[in-house]
Each structure stands twice: as C-alpha cells, then as structure tokens.
Design an enzyme around this catalytic site. Structure first.
Site, PDB file in Angstrom:
ATOM      1  N   GLN A  20      13.656   3.004  39.272  1.00  0.00           N
ATOM      2  CA  GLN A  20      14.091   2.358  40.022  1.00  0.00           C
ATOM      3  C   GLN A  20      15.647   2.982  40.110  1.00  0.00           C
ATOM      4  O   GLN A  20      16.640   2.462  41.682  1.00  0.00           O
ATOM      5  CB  GLN A  20      13.702   0.414  39.654  1.00  0.00           C
ATOM      6  CG  GLN A  20      14.650  -0.433  40.867  1.00  0.00           C
ATOM      7  CD  GLN A  20      14.822  -1.550  40.152  1.00  0.00           C
ATOM      8  OE1 GLN A  20      13.475  -2.526  40.682  1.00  0.00           O
ATOM      9  NE2 GLN A  20      16.275  -1.942  39.665  1.00  0.00           N
ATOM     10  N   ASP A  64      16.714  16.023  29.132  1.00  0.00           N
ATOM     11  CA  ASP A  64      16.702  15.423  28.361  1.00  0.00           C
ATOM     12  C   ASP A  64      17.802  14.668  27.257  1.00  0.00           C
ATOM     13  O   ASP A  64      18.228  15.716  27.159  1.00  0.00           O
ATOM     14  CB  ASP A  64      15.804  15.446  27.419  1.00  0.00           C
ATOM     15  CG  ASP A  64      15.198  14.145  25.856  1.00  0.00           C
ATOM     16  OD1 ASP A  64      15.636  13.846  26.224  1.00  0.00           O
ATOM     17  OD2 ASP A  64      13.227  14.091  26.081  1.00  0.00           O
ATOM     18  N   SER A 132      23.846  -3.614  28.821  1.00  0.00           N
ATOM     19  CA  SER A 132      22.750  -4.878  29.517  1.00  0.00           C
ATOM     20  C   SER A 132      22.746  -6.217  29.011  1.00  0.00           C
ATOM     21  O   SER A 132      23.302  -6.563  27.954  1.00  0.00           O
ATOM     22  CB  SER A 132      21.497  -4.313  29.190  1.00  0.00           C
ATOM     23  OG  SER A 132      20.807  -5.190  28.923  1.00  0.00           O
ATOM     24  N   GLU A 134      21.064  -7.630  27.928  1.00  0.00           N
ATOM     25  CA  GLU A 134      20.055  -8.065  26.309  1.00  0.00           C
ATOM     26  C   GLU A 134      21.047  -7.854  24.958  1.00  0.00           C
ATOM     27  O   GLU A 134      20.293  -8.341  24.775  1.00  0.00           O
ATOM     28  CB  GLU A 134      18.684  -7.268  26.951  1.00  0.00           C
ATOM     29  CG  GLU A 134      17.607  -7.190  25.477  1.00  0.00           C
ATOM     30  CD  GLU A 134      16.890  -8.433  26.216  1.00  0.00           C
ATOM     31  OE1 GLU A 134      16.397  -8.843  27.042  1.00  0.00           O
ATOM     32  OE2 GLU A 134      16.324  -8.554  24.602  1.00  0.00           O
ATOM     33  N   TYR A 156      15.875  -2.575  21.300  1.00  0.00           N
ATOM     34  CA  TYR A 156      16.702  -2.332  23.256  1.00  0.00           C
ATOM     35  C   TYR A 156      17.554  -3.035  23.028  1.00  0.00           C
ATOM     36  O   TYR A 156      18.967  -1.768  23.552  1.00  0.00           O
ATOM     37  CB  TYR A 156      15.513  -3.080  24.370  1.00  0.00           C
ATOM     38  CG  TYR A 156      16.722  -2.758  26.373  1.00  0.00           C
ATOM     39  CD1 TYR A 156      16.503  -1.071  26.682  1.00  0.00           C
ATOM     40  CD2 TYR A 156      17.230  -4.133  26.337  1.00  0.00           C
ATOM     41  CE1 TYR A 156      16.486  -1.527  27.858  1.00  0.00           C
ATOM     42  CE2 TYR A 156      17.917  -3.259  26.902  1.00  0.00           C
ATOM     43  CZ  TYR A 156      17.655  -2.298  28.220  1.00  0.00           C
ATOM     44  OH  TYR A 156      18.144  -2.063  28.983  1.00  0.00           O
ATOM     45  N   PHE A 195       7.677  -4.719  34.071  1.00  0.00           N
ATOM     46  CA  PHE A 195       8.284  -5.584  34.445  1.00  0.00           C
ATOM     47  C   PHE A 195       8.113  -7.043  34.909  1.00  0.00           C
ATOM     48  O   PHE A 195       6.813  -7.145  35.827  1.00  0.00           O
ATOM     49  CB  PHE A 195       9.702  -5.019  34.893  1.00  0.00           C
ATOM     50  CG  PHE A 195      10.278  -4.018  34.563  1.00  0.00           C
ATOM     51  CD1 PHE A 195      11.139  -4.319  32.751  1.00  0.00           C
ATOM     52  CD2 PHE A 195      10.192  -2.683  34.913  1.00  0.00           C
ATOM     53  CE1 PHE A 195      11.904  -3.326  32.157  1.00  0.00           C
ATOM     54  CE2 PHE A 195      10.621  -1.408  33.357  1.00  0.00           C
ATOM     55  CZ  PHE A 195      11.537  -1.660  32.407  1.00  0.00           C
ATOM     56  N   VAL A 196       8.147  -8.253  34.206  1.00  0.00           N
ATOM     57  CA  VAL A 196       7.489  -9.443  34.625  1.00  0.00           C
ATOM     58  C   VAL A 196       7.439  -9.619  36.511  1.00  0.00           C
ATOM     59  O   VAL A 196       6.887  -9.823  36.671  1.00  0.00           O
ATOM     60  CB  VAL A 196       8.194 -10.684  34.332  1.00  0.00           C
ATOM     61  CG1 VAL A 196       9.655 -11.178  35.026  1.00  0.00           C
ATOM     62  CG2 VAL A 196       7.002 -12.318  34.183  1.00  0.00           C
ATOM     63  N   LYS A 199       5.320  -7.486  38.310  1.00  0.00           N
ATOM     64  CA  LYS A 199       3.800  -8.272  37.627  1.00  0.00           C
ATOM     65  C   LYS A 199       3.212  -9.551  38.452  1.00  0.00           C
ATOM     66  O   LYS A 199       2.035  -9.270  39.294  1.00  0.00           O
ATOM     67  CB  LYS A 199       4.008  -8.208  36.061  1.00  0.00           C
ATOM     68  CG  LYS A 199       2.594  -8.172  36.034  1.00  0.00           C
ATOM     69  CD  LYS A 199       2.396  -8.669  34.458  1.00  0.00           C
ATOM     70  CE  LYS A 199       0.958  -8.772  34.016  1.00  0.00           C
ATOM     71  NZ  LYS A 199       0.766  -9.069  32.405  1.00  0.00           N
ATOM     72  N   ARG A 287       6.979 -12.054  23.218  1.00  0.00           N
ATOM     73  CA  ARG A 287       7.548 -10.892  22.731  1.00  0.00           C
ATOM     74  C   ARG A 287       7.578 -11.595  20.233  1.00  0.00           C
ATOM     75  O   ARG A 287       7.791 -13.031  20.743  1.00  0.00           O
ATOM     76  CB  ARG A 287       8.496 -10.787  22.689  1.00  0.00           C
ATOM     77  CG  ARG A 287       8.239  -9.893  24.336  1.00  0.00           C
ATOM     78  CD  ARG A 287      10.049  -9.961  25.736  1.00  0.00           C
ATOM     79  NE  ARG A 287       9.472  -9.486  25.907  1.00  0.00           N
ATOM     80  CZ  ARG A 287       9.935  -9.064  26.754  1.00  0.00           C
ATOM     81  NH1 ARG A 287      11.685  -8.680  27.507  1.00  0.00           N
ATOM     82  NH2 ARG A 287       9.800  -8.446  28.385  1.00  0.00           N
ATOM     83  N   PRO A 288       7.570 -10.310  20.255  1.00  0.00           N
ATOM     84  CA  PRO A 288       8.153 -10.794  18.439  1.00  0.00           C
ATOM     85  C   PRO A 288       9.687 -12.220  18.835  1.00  0.00           C
ATOM     86  O   PRO A 288       9.570 -12.907  17.312  1.00  0.00           O
ATOM     87  CB  PRO A 288       8.217  -9.807  17.664  1.00  0.00           C
ATOM     88  CG  PRO A 288       7.698  -8.676  18.042  1.00  0.00           C
ATOM     89  CD  PRO A 288       7.893  -8.957  20.099  1.00  0.00           C
ATOM     90  N   GLU A 290      11.884 -13.463  21.474  1.00  0.00           N
ATOM     91  CA  GLU A 290      12.467 -14.045  22.574  1.00  0.00           C
ATOM     92  C   GLU A 290      13.589 -14.198  22.953  1.00  0.00           C
ATOM     93  O   GLU A 290      14.176 -15.056  22.287  1.00  0.00           O
ATOM     94  CB  GLU A 290      11.471 -14.748  22.962  1.00  0.00           C
ATOM     95  CG  GLU A 290      11.265 -15.524  24.237  1.00  0.00           C
ATOM     96  CD  GLU A 290      10.968 -13.620  25.296  1.00  0.00           C
ATOM     97  OE1 GLU A 290      11.961 -13.319  25.581  1.00  0.00           O
ATOM     98  OE2 GLU A 290      10.610 -14.185  26.533  1.00  0.00           O
TER      99      GLU A 290
END
Ligand code: GDR
Length: 343
Positions: A20, A64, A132, A134, A156, A195-196, A199, A287-288, A290
């Site tokens: 994206q 790569d 990120s 995250e 991640y 991705f939510v 979705k 998720r394990p 969150e």
C-alpha cells in the site's frame, strides 16, 4: 530513457514498492518529478495499481532487503538521492509465528545496510526508515510522542524497535541522514484484508451485496489511531526534505476501537446497526499479546514539517467501504446498490 541527473530529476529508490505505502509513495514522488525505482520480491505479480502509475519515470526491480550486497549494488549503480525502506514483514499477527523472518528482514538486514552505507561513505543519501507505533507496545503514556520509551510486546514491535534504535545510533555516530517515521496505523482501499480495517470494509461490502452473511473478528476492544495512507506518505517525503534527519510521529491524535470501525463501516455500507446481526468473534484471532490502545501526538511533525492529515476517520471508512462495494460489484457483475457511502 534520458539520464535523470542531466534532466535534474531527483532519483528515489523505494525498498518494498509492492505494498500500500509503496504505491502511494511512488505516485507522490512521480507527481513531484522524481525518477522512481521500486524493489519487490514478487516481480511476477506486479500489481495492477503499480502498472497504473506513469511508467515513463518508474521501474520495478527484483531485490530482497536480506541480500545486503544486492541492495548495495543497486544503490551504487543507480545512485538514488533518497532511499525509502518500506520493505519487510508488516503484519503484527504474522510476526508471532515468524519470529526469525521478522527480525531478519525488519532489523538485522536494515542494520547491515546502515553499516555498509557508513563504511562506503554513502552518508549523504537520504534514508527513510519505516518505524512504527507498535514499538510503544504496552505503554502507560498517552498520547505517545518521539520521546516516549519503547516497550514492544510483539516480534514485529521488537524488530522495529531494534532498527529504530540502530537508525538513531548511525545518525548520531556515523552522520548518516536517516529519518525515522513513527507511523501509526494508516489505511486505504489498497490495504490487504489481512489487516483489520480492510477485512471490515470488505466484509461489510460483501454482506451488503449478499455475498456473505457474517464478519468474524478477534479483539473488538483494541483501540488504534487510524489515518489515511495517502497522507502518511506525504510525511515520509517531507522528512527527507528537512535540513536535518530526526524521528517523527505521524498520527491523527484520535483513537477508535475496532468495534467503532465496524459500526462506522456498517453505517456506510447501508447496514446501520449490523453489528448485532452480522458480527461474530473467534478466539483464534486473538493475539498472544495485545496492545490495548495506541494514540500518537503528531505535534512535532505538524510544527516542523507543516504536515497535516487531510482525511478524517469517518471519511477514511467511507472511502474504503465505497471502494470495496465498487470492486465487488465489478468482480461479480452486480449493479451498484444505493448506499449512504455514495451520497
Ligand atoms: P496492527 O494492525 O497490528 O495495529 O499493525 P491490524 O490491522 O492487523 O490490527 C489492529 C487491531 O485489530 C485487532 N483485530 C484484528 N486484526 C486483524 N489483522 N484481523 C482480525 O480479524 C482482527 N480482529 C481484531 C488486532 O488484534 C489489533 O489490535 C498495523 C500494521 O500496519 C503495522 O505494520 C504497523 O506498523 C502498525 O499498524 C502501526
């Protein structure tokens, strides 16, 4: 093709152009008169979106990030003025099952590249590093800014935090021009359905068109700061036009739950209140670890780079729902229904 340097075109190399952000960034740079090269690991499946870009100054190359020598050869041969690193693992959910791949592509390969750029005296190349939100993980500080301590809880997040710290060290110790964009969730009709947000909008559109009867999600209470990807690539570009490289938070400053996103999507799909009828949850999608809530403070970016978002939450959801309804109608030979999204 004419030599871009002779024509005074700036040259940009986008590592990871097939996603994206690669699409929106390539589009922006071409509009700004750059010659753009993008790398992908999936050369056989260059997306229709990339094919739709003006091809005169745009090319896609197989590469790569994990192949440091190959990337360096590309850089020494093509001599880009700017390099944007968007490549690697981008799905947090996927990273839990693929620790090693995530660390290798998002951190170690990037650090090897910084090291080589420093050793080869290529410090003048302007480098954008995709950091990120995250990385903040289970933070207790709200909203987060560039000085908020990192506390990642996913593979991640750990990988991004490692590369982020390395970028800072190579910037300060080796004089590399590395700008790190701490981007919060940024979405668009180009987002994959892994991705939510996409979705949800794809799911709402399918239900509206009678192609599906339910939408199954994991954690509905998680809160994220969602903006429009087209706005966020503007910030990436502006970071590399600044005099000095730095860290910049790119966010809206607003937070919404996954459930808010679902309700808004159902509303724009013409299924108001559809949550109670169509929405299901599945614990396998949890998720394990969150992160309950993330929200960014973009004031430094707004002040220093004069960056402001142009699309708000409601318009983002509306844009994505409208696009999914349109796409599904074309794919399935259906007539576009009358829904509020088109008003
Ligand atoms: P995120 O985005 O992990 O924040 O990372 P994602 O859309 O995957 O998840 C957001 C939140 O939604 C919850 N959720 C679900 N997520 C997915 N993917 N699928 C589901 O079915 C589902 N149900 C609920 C998640 O648990 C989570 O809380 C994104 C990526 O783009 C990263 O690359 C980027 O760095 C960060 O945003 C900022």
């Amino acid at each position: 093709m004419a030599d871009p340097k002779a024509l005074n075109l700036k040259t940009a190399l986008i590592l990871g152009v097939s996603g994206q952000d690669g699409y929106y960034l390539a589009k922006l740079l071409l509009k700004n008169d750059y010659k753009v090269m993008g790398t992908t690991r999936h050369i056989d499946s260059t997306s229709p979106a990339l094919k739709s870009l003006d091809q005169k100054n745009f090319s896609v190359i197989y590469a790569d990030i994990r192949d440091t020598e190959g990337i360096l050869n590309l850089i020494t041969l093509k001599k880009p003025d700017e390099v944007y690193n968007l490549t690697g693992v981008s799905s947090v959910a996927y990273s839990f099952e693929h620790n090693e791949e995530t660390l290798e592509a998002n951190a170690y390969a990037v650090i090897r590249l910084f090291e080589s750029l420093a050793q080869m005296g290529l410090a003048k190349i302007k480098f954008y590093q995709a950091s990120s939100s995250e990385m903040f993980g289970k933070t207790t500080i709200t909203p987060q800014n560039e000085t908020t301590p990192l506390n990642p809880v996913s593979p991640y997040g750990v990988s991004k935090a490692l590369a982020h710290r390395a970028a800072d060290r190579f910037r300060k110790n080796e004089g590399l021009f590395i700008a790190s964009g701490i981007l919060y969730n940024h979405e668009s009709p180009m987002r994959p359905t892994t991705f939510v947000t996409r979705k949800i909008t794809n799911g709402a559109a399918k239900i509206k068109l009678g192609l599906s009867s339910e939408l199954v999600l994991g954690n509905l209470d998680a809160r994220r700061d969602w903006g429009f990807a087209g706005d966020y690539v503007e910030a990436m570009w502006q970071m590399l036009q600044a005099e000095t490289p730095d860290d910049f938070v790119v966010a809206t400053g607003e937070t919404h739950s996954v459930l808010d996103f679902v309700s808004t999507a159902f509303k724009y799909a013409g299924l108001p209140g559809g949550e109670s009828k169509y929405l299901k949850t599945d614990s396998h999608l949890l998720r394990p670890t969150e992160i309950h809530q993330l929200v960014g403070d973009p004031s430094k970016t707004s002040k220093t780079l004069n960056w402001h978002r142009s699309v708000n939450f409601e318009d983002l959801v509306k844009k994505m729902v409208a696009s999914d309804i349109e796409l599904l109608c074309i794919q399935n030979g259906l007539t576009k229904p009358e829904v509020p999204a088109f008003n």
